[in-house]
Design an enzyme around this catalytic site. Structure first.
Site, mmCIF file in Angstrom:
data_model
loop_
_atom_site.group_PDB
_atom_site.id
_atom_site.type_symbol
_atom_site.label_atom_id
_atom_site.label_comp_id
_atom_site.label_asym_id
_atom_site.label_seq_id
_atom_site.Cartn_x
_atom_site.Cartn_y
_atom_site.Cartn_z
ATOM 1 N N HIS A 258 -4.493 1.001 2.698
ATOM 2 C CA HIS A 258 -4.474 2.040 3.738
ATOM 3 C C HIS A 258 -3.767 3.328 3.325
ATOM 4 C CE1 HIS A 258 -5.409 -1.221 6.611
ATOM 5 N NE2 HIS A 258 -4.382 -1.880 6.125
ATOM 6 N N ASP A 259 -2.490 3.175 2.965
ATOM 7 C CA ASP A 259 -1.611 4.350 2.939
ATOM 8 C C ASP A 259 -2.033 5.462 1.977
ATOM 9 O OD1 ASP A 259 -0.056 3.263 4.942
ATOM 10 O OD2 ASP A 259 1.408 2.381 3.578
ATOM 11 N N ASP B 267 0.833 -1.219 0.000
ATOM 12 C CA ASP B 267 0.000 0.000 0.000
ATOM 13 C C ASP B 267 0.861 1.260 0.000
ATOM 14 O OD1 ASP B 267 0.640 -0.739 2.634
ATOM 15 O OD2 ASP B 267 -1.102 0.283 3.472
ATOM 16 N N ASP B 268 2.064 1.188 0.597
ATOM 17 C CA ASP B 268 2.996 2.330 0.477
ATOM 18 C C ASP B 268 3.318 2.572 -0.998
ATOM 19 O OD1 ASP B 268 4.388 2.504 3.525
ATOM 20 O OD2 ASP B 268 3.706 0.527 2.904
ATOM 21 N N ASN C 81 -5.150 -4.298 13.964
ATOM 22 C CA ASN C 81 -4.771 -5.395 13.070
ATOM 23 C C ASN C 81 -3.670 -6.274 13.667
ATOM 24 O OD1 ASN C 81 -2.775 -3.483 12.518
ATOM 25 N ND2 ASN C 81 -3.353 -3.206 10.372
ATOM 26 N N GLU D 115 -2.675 -1.075 15.983
ATOM 27 C CA GLU D 115 -2.483 -0.949 14.527
ATOM 28 C C GLU D 115 -0.996 -1.106 14.236
ATOM 29 O OE1 GLU D 115 -1.082 0.730 11.013
ATOM 30 O OE2 GLU D 115 -0.840 1.815 12.914
ATOM 31 N N ASN E 19 1.473 0.121 12.317
ATOM 32 C CA ASN E 19 2.495 1.175 12.294
ATOM 33 C C ASN E 19 2.801 1.694 13.698
ATOM 34 O OD1 ASN E 19 2.829 1.115 9.528
ATOM 35 N ND2 ASN E 19 1.372 2.777 9.135
#
Ligand code: BDR
Ligand code: CA
Length: 336
Positions: free
Chosen positions: A257-258, A16-17, A172, A178, A180
């Site tokens: 997400h990102d 996702d990054d 998650n 989460e 990160n």
């Protein structure tokens, strides 16, 4: 002539990054000053290689600085199972959602810059006018926490921070953690205490609202550019990975997400119910380890809440988000 936002992207690339990087690179509203990498989805050697692959794929116009390979309090490495190790070993993150490398792209032939990410962050920010730089962290906050610790005046150079991290209902890595933030909660707590203006959390609750389906992936692919194909492939990879890992509100769907942070910087209405909060991060090592505890007077009515140190997006608009991705790709195609 639009005035460009000067941005720094801090990432642990990552599927996702990668999507976030590509979309940010395609937006003419951004001047990307540089990209910093960090330990996260995989060890920093891998996340740096993946970032270089994306930079090369997109035309090699942005410098990449390799960042921290261990969490802020490095002895925490191994305190929880699941940390990527320096040599890349350790449990693979998230059932194939990321994999080790971005296999859709060839091995990078370019290299990261010599300067360590934290040094570059400090030098670059200190050379800018006050309140002029946007930071988009998409990973554990280790680099940013170290930079703040070494040179607290960088905080005044930052105009806004749009952070993918945290959760208030959804976790998650744990029920309340989460990824990160959980990977480096001490760094997140340092950042929360640092006094950044305009810090917005784009937490799991928002990114899980803004999930993408296989149909969305095919709509993206239909744009017909190499970037669209890359994003469609990564989205499909994530949907496959999520099918054995974490459910969202539809089958055959996954959060990406990102890039929601990037979308929000262009059109904040992709975030729904963005409320002021005082955020504290649990670093205690118990069941709540890595939890972002949001005190939100607009929600809980607490009159003695501490003053807000951030905003948190409670929801997101998935239709707007998908359309924004497609629109970004279409606009770039029309310009090329
Ligand atoms: C976050 O963790 C990483 O796996 C993703 O890249 C995203 O930044 C989601 O919890
Ligand atoms: Ca990430």
């Amino acid at each position: 002539m639009i005035e460009k936002k000067k941005v720094i992207i801090d990432c642990d690339t990552g599927s996702d990054d990668s999507v976030a990087l590509v979309l940010a690179m395609l937006r003419p509203e951004f001047e990307i000053l540089g990209i910093t990498t960090v330990n996260g989805n995989r060890c920093v050697e891998y996340t740096t290689e993946n970032t270089l692959r994306v930079v090369e794929f997109m035309g090699n116009k942005w410098p990449v600085f390799k960042g921290c390979g261990l969490p802020y309090v490095s002895t925490m490495l191994g305190r929880r199972p699941g940390y990527p190790r320096r040599d890349g070993s350790g449990p693979a993150n998230n059932a194939g959602v990321h994999g080790d490398f971005i296999d859709q792209l060839p091995k990078a032939t370019i290299k990261e810059q010599d300067k360590p990410a934290v040094v570059w962050l400090i030098e670059t920010l200190m050379a800018q006018p006050d309140h002029s730089v946007t930071i988009i962290p998409l990973a554990p906050l280790t680099n940013i926490a170290h930079a703040v610790h070494i040179e607290p005046r960088i905080v005044d150079k930052v105009k806004e921070v749009m952070y993918m991290g945290g959760g208030y209902i959804i976790g998650n890595k744990s029920p309340v953690g989460e990824m990160n933030v959980w990977m480096d909660p001490d760094a997140a707590e340092v950042c929360m205490e640092a006094g950044f203006q305009n810090w917005t959390f784009v937490p799991l609750d928002a990114t899980h609202d803004a999930y993408l389906t296989m149909d969305d992936a095919e709509r993206i692919r239909a744009v017909g550019t190499k970037e669209a194909e890359f994003i469609a492939d990564l989205t499909a990879q994530r949907i496959k990975g999520y099918s054995t890992w974490q459910k969202v509100k539809e089958d055959n769907a996954a959060p990406v997400h990102d890039p929601l942070t990037v979308a929000a910087l262009i059109d904040e209405s992709v975030l729904v119910d963005c409320v002021p909060a005082h955020c504290q991060v649990d670093c205690g090592g118990g069941a709540a380890y890595g939890q972002t505890i949001f005190d939100m007077p607009a929600i809980n009515g607490r009159l003695d809440a501490l003053p807000p140190n951030c905003r948190v997006a409670l929801h997101a608009d998935r239709i707007k988000y998908v359309n924004w991705i497609i629109d970004t790709l279409e606009q770039a195609k029309a310009r090329s």
